[in-house]
Design a protein around this motif. Structure first.
Motif, PDB file in Angstrom:
ATOM      1  N   LEU A   1      76.575  40.983 137.474  1.00  0.00           N
ATOM      2  CA  LEU A   1      77.387  42.095 137.928  1.00  0.00           C
ATOM      3  C   LEU A   1      78.747  41.574 138.372  1.00  0.00           C
ATOM      4  CD1 LEU A   1      74.737  44.000 140.058  1.00  0.00           C
ATOM      5  CD2 LEU A   1      75.435  44.490 137.739  1.00  0.00           C
ATOM      6  N   HIS A   2      79.687  42.452 138.592  1.00  0.00           N
ATOM      7  CA  HIS A   2      81.018  42.057 139.037  1.00  0.00           C
ATOM      8  C   HIS A   2      81.015  41.516 140.458  1.00  0.00           C
ATOM      9  CE1 HIS A   2      82.088  44.801 135.696  1.00  0.00           C
ATOM     10  NE2 HIS A   2      82.958  43.833 135.466  1.00  0.00           N
ATOM     11  N   CYS A   3      79.987  41.822 141.238  1.00  0.00           N
ATOM     12  CA  CYS A   3      79.934  41.374 142.630  1.00  0.00           C
ATOM     13  C   CYS A   3      79.208  40.035 142.772  1.00  0.00           C
ATOM     14  CB  CYS A   3      79.286  42.442 143.499  1.00  0.00           C
ATOM     15  SG  CYS A   3      77.606  42.868 143.024  1.00  0.00           S
ATOM     16  N   ASP A   4      79.152  39.240 141.701  1.00  0.00           N
ATOM     17  CA  ASP A   4      78.546  37.907 141.696  1.00  0.00           C
ATOM     18  C   ASP A   4      77.066  37.906 142.053  1.00  0.00           C
ATOM     19  OD1 ASP A   4      80.897  36.706 140.887  1.00  0.00           O
ATOM     20  OD2 ASP A   4      81.605  36.430 142.929  1.00  0.00           O
TER      21      ASP A   4
ATOM     22  N   ASP B   1      68.659  41.654 139.497  1.00  0.00           N
ATOM     23  CA  ASP B   1      67.503  41.543 140.383  1.00  0.00           C
ATOM     24  C   ASP B   1      67.918  41.184 141.805  1.00  0.00           C
ATOM     25  OD1 ASP B   1      68.244  39.034 139.484  1.00  0.00           O
ATOM     26  OD2 ASP B   1      66.203  38.252 139.409  1.00  0.00           O
ATOM     27  N   GLU B   2      68.933  40.340 141.960  1.00  0.00           N
ATOM     28  CA  GLU B   2      69.433  40.020 143.294  1.00  0.00           C
ATOM     29  C   GLU B   2      70.065  41.244 143.945  1.00  0.00           C
ATOM     30  OE1 GLU B   2      70.583  35.315 142.582  1.00  0.00           O
ATOM     31  OE2 GLU B   2      72.097  36.863 142.313  1.00  0.00           O
ATOM     32  N   ALA B   3      70.762  42.039 143.158  1.00  0.00           N
ATOM     33  CA  ALA B   3      71.396  43.250 143.687  1.00  0.00           C
ATOM     34  C   ALA B   3      70.346  44.258 144.148  1.00  0.00           C
ATOM     35  CB  ALA B   3      72.307  43.873 142.636  1.00  0.00           C
ATOM     36  N   LEU B   4      69.261  44.373 143.402  1.00  0.00           N
ATOM     37  CA  LEU B   4      68.195  45.301 143.800  1.00  0.00           C
ATOM     38  C   LEU B   4      67.536  44.849 145.102  1.00  0.00           C
ATOM     39  CD1 LEU B   4      66.602  46.009 140.322  1.00  0.00           C
ATOM     40  CD2 LEU B   4      67.923  47.609 141.725  1.00  0.00           C
ATOM     41  N   ILE B   5      67.322  43.553 145.242  1.00  0.00           N
ATOM     42  CA  ILE B   5      66.746  43.022 146.485  1.00  0.00           C
ATOM     43  C   ILE B   5      67.706  43.236 147.642  1.00  0.00           C
ATOM     44  CG2 ILE B   5      66.037  40.905 147.666  1.00  0.00           C
ATOM     45  CD1 ILE B   5      64.936  39.976 144.916  1.00  0.00           C
TER      46      ILE B   5
ATOM     47  N   ILE C   1      76.292  49.005 150.623  1.00  0.00           N
ATOM     48  CA  ILE C   1      75.270  49.673 149.817  1.00  0.00           C
ATOM     49  C   ILE C   1      75.927  50.474 148.697  1.00  0.00           C
ATOM     50  CG2 ILE C   1      73.541  51.525 149.864  1.00  0.00           C
ATOM     51  CD1 ILE C   1      72.723  50.441 152.647  1.00  0.00           C
ATOM     52  N   ALA C   2      76.981  51.186 149.021  1.00  0.00           N
ATOM     53  CA  ALA C   2      77.676  51.985 148.011  1.00  0.00           C
ATOM     54  C   ALA C   2      78.282  51.100 146.928  1.00  0.00           C
ATOM     55  CB  ALA C   2      78.758  52.833 148.672  1.00  0.00           C
ATOM     56  N   ALA C   3      78.858  49.959 147.318  1.00  0.00           N
ATOM     57  CA  ALA C   3      79.459  49.055 146.340  1.00  0.00           C
ATOM     58  C   ALA C   3      78.407  48.477 145.397  1.00  0.00           C
ATOM     59  CB  ALA C   3      80.202  47.925 147.057  1.00  0.00           C
ATOM     60  N   ILE C   4      77.278  48.062 145.944  1.00  0.00           N
ATOM     61  CA  ILE C   4      76.206  47.511 145.104  1.00  0.00           C
ATOM     62  C   ILE C   4      75.645  48.593 144.195  1.00  0.00           C
ATOM     63  CG2 ILE C   4      73.873  46.537 145.135  1.00  0.00           C
ATOM     64  CD1 ILE C   4      74.683  45.000 147.655  1.00  0.00           C
ATOM     65  N   GLN C   5      75.466  49.800 144.732  1.00  0.00           N
ATOM     66  CA  GLN C   5      74.926  50.893 143.926  1.00  0.00           C
ATOM     67  C   GLN C   5      75.869  51.243 142.785  1.00  0.00           C
ATOM     68  OE1 GLN C   5      71.754  52.368 144.449  1.00  0.00           O
ATOM     69  NE2 GLN C   5      72.277  52.919 142.360  1.00  0.00           N
TER      70      GLN C   5
ATOM     71  N   LEU D   1      75.461  48.599 140.125  1.00  0.00           N
ATOM     72  CA  LEU D   1      74.211  48.800 139.384  1.00  0.00           C
ATOM     73  C   LEU D   1      74.331  49.987 138.425  1.00  0.00           C
ATOM     74  CD1 LEU D   1      71.547  48.147 142.149  1.00  0.00           C
ATOM     75  CD2 LEU D   1      71.933  46.787 140.087  1.00  0.00           C
ATOM     76  N   ASP D   2      74.960  51.052 138.875  1.00  0.00           N
ATOM     77  CA  ASP D   2      75.161  52.219 138.004  1.00  0.00           C
ATOM     78  C   ASP D   2      76.020  51.851 136.797  1.00  0.00           C
ATOM     79  OD1 ASP D   2      73.659  53.707 139.746  1.00  0.00           O
ATOM     80  OD2 ASP D   2      75.372  54.705 140.688  1.00  0.00           O
ATOM     81  N   LEU D   3      77.069  51.073 137.019  1.00  0.00           N
ATOM     82  CA  LEU D   3      77.934  50.640 135.933  1.00  0.00           C
ATOM     83  C   LEU D   3      77.158  49.779 134.937  1.00  0.00           C
ATOM     84  CD1 LEU D   3      80.809  50.492 134.740  1.00  0.00           C
ATOM     85  CD2 LEU D   3      81.123  48.415 136.106  1.00  0.00           C
ATOM     86  N   ALA D   4      76.344  48.863 135.449  1.00  0.00           N
ATOM     87  CA  ALA D   4      75.553  48.007 134.571  1.00  0.00           C
ATOM     88  C   ALA D   4      74.532  48.827 133.784  1.00  0.00           C
ATOM     89  CB  ALA D   4      74.842  46.923 135.383  1.00  0.00           C
ATOM     90  N   ASN D   5      73.917  49.810 134.419  1.00  0.00           N
ATOM     91  CA  ASN D   5      72.931  50.652 133.736  1.00  0.00           C
ATOM     92  C   ASN D   5      73.561  51.466 132.615  1.00  0.00           C
ATOM     93  OD1 ASN D   5      70.613  49.926 135.120  1.00  0.00           O
ATOM     94  ND2 ASN D   5      70.950  51.433 136.727  1.00  0.00           N
ATOM     95  N   GLN D   6      74.824  51.816 132.754  1.00  0.00           N
ATOM     96  CA  GLN D   6      75.475  52.658 131.760  1.00  0.00           C
ATOM     97  C   GLN D   6      76.194  51.875 130.663  1.00  0.00           C
ATOM     98  OE1 GLN D   6      77.981  55.368 133.897  1.00  0.00           O
ATOM     99  NE2 GLN D   6      76.289  56.208 135.068  1.00  0.00           N
ATOM    100  N   THR D   7      76.519  50.619 130.915  1.00  0.00           N
ATOM    101  CA  THR D   7      77.353  49.892 129.956  1.00  0.00           C
ATOM    102  C   THR D   7      76.704  48.667 129.336  1.00  0.00           C
ATOM    103  OG1 THR D   7      78.363  48.587 131.729  1.00  0.00           O
ATOM    104  CG2 THR D   7      79.482  50.633 131.087  1.00  0.00           C
ATOM    105  N   LYS D   8      75.681  48.103 129.947  1.00  0.00           N
ATOM    106  CA  LYS D   8      75.100  46.861 129.437  1.00  0.00           C
ATOM    107  C   LYS D   8      73.712  47.102 128.877  1.00  0.00           C
ATOM    108  CE  LYS D   8      77.704  44.050 132.607  1.00  0.00           C
ATOM    109  NZ  LYS D   8      77.772  42.869 133.405  1.00  0.00           N
TER     110      LYS D   8
END
Length: 111
Positions: free
Chosen positions: A21-24, A28-32, A91-95, A98-105
């Motif tokens: 993700l863009h937030c390094d 799976d780390e972002a979900l945790i 939380i909003a930034a991580i979400q 994740l939304d961006l990754a779900n839609q583009t990758k």
């Protein structure tokens, strides 16, 4: 179960680039992190909902006890508010990431 040391010890070259993700963080780390930050925010919400000063139980005038009792918060209410805002922003930034990754990758998962 993977410990925090092993997750933190993974270098950027070992991470799958398509899951980055863009937030390094990897997905799976972002979900945790999202789950952990949400639990922390829930705890802060409880602290935030309390009043700095609360009068304890109503006493009857004829009960022989004329003292009025109060319970005071032993923490800074403004600091709790700042913590809540900071956690909500994380939380909003991580979400959003994740939304961006779900839609583009797209990626494959071996089961």
């Amino acid at each position: 179960m993977v410990g925090a040391e092993s997750v933190a010890g993974v270098s950027d070259s070992q991470r799958a680039p398509e899951a980055q993700l863009h937030c390094d963080l990897t997905i799976d780390e972002a979900l945790i992190a999202l789950a952990q930050l949400s639990l922390e925010r829930d705890r802060v919400v409880d602290l935030r909902a309390r009043q700095p000063k609360v009068r304890l139980g109503e006493r009857l005038a004829g009960a022989g006890v004329a003292t009025v009792e109060y319970r005071y918060a032993n923490y800074d209410v403004q600091e709790v508010e700042r913590d809540y805002e900071a956690l909500s922003e994380k939380i909003a930034a991580i979400q959003l990431e994740l939304d961006l990754a779900n839609q583009t990758k797209t990626f494959e998962v071996a089961l």
